[in-house]
Write a protein that holds these residues in place. Structure first.
Motif, mmCIF file in Angstrom:
data_model
loop_
_atom_site.group_PDB
_atom_site.id
_atom_site.type_symbol
_atom_site.label_atom_id
_atom_site.label_comp_id
_atom_site.label_asym_id
_atom_site.label_seq_id
_atom_site.Cartn_x
_atom_site.Cartn_y
_atom_site.Cartn_z
ATOM 1 N N ARG A 1 -8.106 3.643 -12.367
ATOM 2 C CA ARG A 1 -7.800 3.139 -11.278
ATOM 3 C C ARG A 1 -7.355 3.817 -10.245
ATOM 4 O O ARG A 1 -6.286 3.733 -9.879
ATOM 5 C CB ARG A 1 -8.204 1.633 -10.874
ATOM 6 N N ASN A 2 -7.750 4.191 -8.885
ATOM 7 C CA ASN A 2 -7.336 4.336 -7.459
ATOM 8 C C ASN A 2 -7.969 3.687 -5.971
ATOM 9 O O ASN A 2 -8.567 4.214 -5.582
ATOM 10 C CB ASN A 2 -6.781 5.991 -7.490
ATOM 11 N N HIS A 3 -7.677 2.356 -6.158
ATOM 12 C CA HIS A 3 -8.816 1.676 -5.756
ATOM 13 C C HIS A 3 -8.417 1.895 -4.320
ATOM 14 O O HIS A 3 -7.094 1.385 -4.037
ATOM 15 C CB HIS A 3 -9.088 0.393 -5.422
ATOM 16 N N ASP A 4 -9.134 1.933 -2.419
ATOM 17 C CA ASP A 4 -8.731 2.762 -1.815
ATOM 18 C C ASP A 4 -7.123 4.070 -1.954
ATOM 19 O O ASP A 4 -6.642 3.728 -0.422
ATOM 20 C CB ASP A 4 -8.346 1.032 -1.046
ATOM 21 N N ALA A 5 -7.207 4.709 -2.676
ATOM 22 C CA ALA A 5 -5.997 5.369 -3.004
ATOM 23 C C ALA A 5 -5.263 5.360 -2.647
ATOM 24 O O ALA A 5 -4.213 5.675 -1.721
ATOM 25 C CB ALA A 5 -6.762 6.557 -1.447
ATOM 26 N N ALA A 6 -4.933 3.831 -3.153
ATOM 27 C CA ALA A 6 -3.455 2.992 -2.961
ATOM 28 C C ALA A 6 -2.595 3.551 -4.227
ATOM 29 O O ALA A 6 -1.382 2.956 -3.894
ATOM 30 C CB ALA A 6 -3.605 1.362 -3.114
#
Length: 108
Positions: free
Chosen positions: A50-55
């Motif tokens: 997962r890399n939500h919102d590229a965070a």
């Protein structure tokens, strides 16, 4: 000609209760598919990314999807139609040894 992803599901209990000659024929079938250009492999242990919102990526061991049978393997095959692709995988170990094979058309 189109590409298809196949996902084989099966467990050792189903495999073991299948007659040895049926299993041997299924493995020979897989060898012919490989010789024809199919990319095939046995499933290893998955991870979820997962890399939500590229965070920043978060990696979690284990599968996301759940099924009655474990994922046994994957293949990328080429066929002219979905019907041809289903015929191609009907003789594979998961299909004949009390498992199931999903066929997913790849769209570009």
């Amino acid at each position: 000609m189109g590409k298809f992803i196949t996902i084989g599901y099966g467990d050792s209990a189903g495999y073991e209760r299948t007659a040895e000659e049926v299993r041997a024929a299924a493995h020979e079938h897989d060898s012919r598919l490989r010789a024809g250009g199919a990319e095939m492999g046995i499933a290893g242990e998955p991870v979820q990314v997962r890399n939500h919102d590229a965070a920043g990526p978060q990696v979690t061991p284990g599968p996301f999807l759940r099924s009655d049978l474990p994922v046994a393997g994957f293949a990328i095959i080429e066929a002219d139609t979905l019907e041809e692709a289903t015929r191609m995988v009907a003789g594979t170990p998961c299909a004949v040894a009390h498992g199931v094979v999903e066929v997913w058309p790849l769209q570009s």
